[in-house]
Scaffold this active site. Structure first.
Site, PDB file in Angstrom:
ATOM      1  N   ASP A  50       0.769  -6.655   5.386  1.00  0.00           N
ATOM      2  CA  ASP A  50       0.206  -7.860   5.772  1.00  0.00           C
ATOM      3  C   ASP A  50       1.292  -8.898   6.047  1.00  0.00           C
ATOM      4  O   ASP A  50       0.975  -9.550   7.254  1.00  0.00           O
ATOM      5  CB  ASP A  50      -0.487  -8.484   4.485  1.00  0.00           C
ATOM      6  CG  ASP A  50      -1.814  -7.730   4.027  1.00  0.00           C
ATOM      7  OD1 ASP A  50      -2.011  -6.818   4.767  1.00  0.00           O
ATOM      8  OD2 ASP A  50      -2.374  -7.877   3.142  1.00  0.00           O
ATOM      9  N   THR A  56       0.821  -1.221  -0.066  1.00  0.00           N
ATOM     10  CA  THR A  56      -0.060  -0.110  -0.078  1.00  0.00           C
ATOM     11  C   THR A  56       0.731   1.241   0.196  1.00  0.00           C
ATOM     12  O   THR A  56       0.413   2.190  -0.671  1.00  0.00           O
ATOM     13  CB  THR A  56      -0.976   0.111   1.240  1.00  0.00           C
ATOM     14  OG1 THR A  56      -1.805  -1.129   0.938  1.00  0.00           O
ATOM     15  CG2 THR A  56      -1.711   1.304   1.217  1.00  0.00           C
TER      16      THR A  56
HETATM   17  N1  ASP Z   1      -2.117  -6.379   0.981  1.00  0.00           N
HETATM   18  C1  ASP Z   1      -1.028  -5.364   1.260  1.00  0.00           C
HETATM   19  C2  ASP Z   1       0.192  -5.779   1.379  1.00  0.00           C
HETATM   20  O1  ASP Z   1       0.602  -6.314   2.339  1.00  0.00           O
HETATM   21  C3  ASP Z   1      -1.611  -4.389   2.170  1.00  0.00           C
HETATM   22  C4  ASP Z   1      -0.481  -3.124   2.790  1.00  0.00           C
HETATM   23  O2  ASP Z   1       0.264  -3.075   2.145  1.00  0.00           O
HETATM   24  O3  ASP Z   1      -0.869  -2.866   3.552  1.00  0.00           O
HETATM   25  O4  ASP Z   1       1.057  -5.846   0.381  1.00  0.00           O
END
Ligand code: ASP
Length: 449
Positions: free
Chosen positions: A187, A111
């Site tokens: 994550d 993100t």
């Molecule tokens: N799904 C994303 C990841 O872990 C969530 C994030 O970056 O907060 O890459």
């Protein structure tokens, strides 16, 4: 800003950016705050922040756009005003002065290097990782940055091969930078933090992992402050691998937490990364103030090496009421060399009836699989001596890993088995503290810290 047909409609309806609007299309209805259109968005789309906080791009061909008559919830309004303030500033390229202390940023995806895709309303990768810095001109006041991008991936898709590549990239960058920041999806940020903690040997400088729970183009994004505080840590005297993320829900300070004792504890809160069985190493303010909360190894002339040997045939298994031990037989049959059981309470696995895990554990350990135990409760220390069931699991061959987090134990097990073929040596290594993953004493104040 909006142009063409859409801008005409907005003018006619006396709608301004930030107004609450209603877009009605055949069979669809979108209500929310009108956002500015971003430069590279579809010209026929309006961008609407829905009441659930998500931005969507709505293709307005054949749609009716009007001012909404309903009121938005107060919390949405508050966030929106902040967001509009930032968007108005626009994307300004940041120039870094090479004479300022150098920090390397290694971007890996997630993100923090994403923005809302106004066509789909979903979050997608930035055009270039540098874009992440456009909203953070403050960084140029105290560092010069070098950006590396060895790969771009959402962190849920990472494998040990990414950790190895990353550890090598970090060791390379540490040679000519004061410290390294790794930007990463949240994550599985804590898995990577643990992997770097074990793989970077003889660390003499800070290695800071930073993520964001909100994408860069949202006013509520936590990425900017996490990065600013991360850069402060990268210049500090703390020679440790750790995660630097919001300490509270506000934008006041971040916490820098040891890479082996930290975990994502909430799906969406900005202060989701909490130490477990540990205190943060330090509180860090954007203005550079750092308040250490425990003793941290000091910066030194030691040159870090990437020691990345890793056995990929390792897994985490959860025990729970009704769980079947056949999962152990499955992994042992597939040639797995190490398993981490997330065990109940003080270190038990089911021992009753046909669902007893003892036989399968014995069979696996008999075949040379190293079976370790970590606490499903996360907090606290295992003590398998308390209950007979715990003792039985010990007799079956489980090595109970004190207060080590299950995810850290999994990463460590892969790293340990990558370094020895001997199960006895691997057991000894699993119980040796390499990167703060085992604490000697459990301190009261570390619970929910
Ligand atoms: N799904 C994303 C990841 O872990 C969530 C994030 O970056 O907060 O890459």
């Amino acid at each position: 800003m909006y142009s063409g047909k859409i801008s005409e409609i907005l003018k006619r309806e006396h709608i301004n950016i930030g107004d609450r609007i209603l877009v009605e299309k055949v069979g669809k209805r979108y209500e929310g705050l009108l956002m500015p259109r971003i430069e590279y968005g579809n010209r026929n789309c309006t961008v609407i922040k829905l009441d659930n906080g998500y931005n969507v791009g709505v293709d307005c061909k054949g749609a009716k756009i009007s001012k909404s008559r309903t009121k938005e919830p107060a919390s949405v309004r508050e966030e929106e005003e902040f967001e509009l303030g930032r968007v108005k500033k626009g994307l300004v390229k940041v120039k870094f002065d090479k004479r300022k202390p150098r920090v390397s940023i290694i971007t890996t995806g997630g993100t923090i290097t994403s923005r809302v895709d106004y066509k789909t309303g979903g979050v997608t990768s930035l055009m270039s990782p540098e874009e992440m810095l456009y909203n953070i001109p403050e960084l140029a006041d105290f560092v010069s940055l070098k950006i590396e991008n060895p790969f771009s991936i959402m962190s849920e898709s990472m494998t040990h091969a990414h950790w190895q590549k990353l550890a090598k990239a970090v060791a390379r960058e540490l040679k000519h930078s004061e410290g390294v920041i790794v930007t990463h999806g949240t994550d599985t940020l804590h898995f990577t933090a643990a992997a770097l903690s074990f793989m970077l040997k003889d660390l003499g400088k800070p290695v800071v992992l930073v993520g964001a729970q909100r994408s860069t183009d949202r006013g509520s994004s936590d990425g900017a402050i996490n990065l600013i505080c991360g850069a402060r840590v990268a210049l500090s005297d703390m020679a440790s691998v750790g995660i630097c993320m919001h300490g509270t829900m506000d934008d006041d300070y971040c916490i820098f937490t040891r890479g082996t004792k930290v975990r994502k504890m909430h799906t969406s809160r900005r202060d989701a990364f909490r130490p477990v069985n540990d205190l943060p190493l330090a509180k860090v303010w954007p203005d550079g103030r750092i308040e250490k909360m425990q003793t941290v190894p000091k910066r030194s002339s030691s040159v870090a090496k990437a020691d990345t040997a890793f056995e990929e045939k390792v897994a985490i298994i959860k025990t729970y009421p009704g769980s079947s031990p056949s999962i152990i037989d499955h992994y042992a049959g597939m040639g797995y060399r190490g398993l981490v059981l997330e065990m109940t309470g003080l270190g038990q696995a089911p021992t009753y009836g046909k669902n007893s895990w003892l036989k399968s554990i014995e069979k696996a350990t008999g075949k040379g699989v190293l079976v370790c135990g970590a606490a499903e409760t996360l907090y606290g220390r295992l003590n398998p001596n308390v209950y007979s069931e715990g003792r039985l699991s010990m007799e079956a061959g489980v090595v109970h890993l004190e207060d080590m987090l299950p995810e850290t134990a999994y990463v460590k097990l892969g790293w340990v088995l990558g370094h020895t073929k001997s199960v006895e040596k691997a057991k000894e290594m699993m119980l040796t503290n390499y990167a703060g993953e085992i604490t000697k004493r459990s301190l009261q104040e570390t619970f929910l810290a």
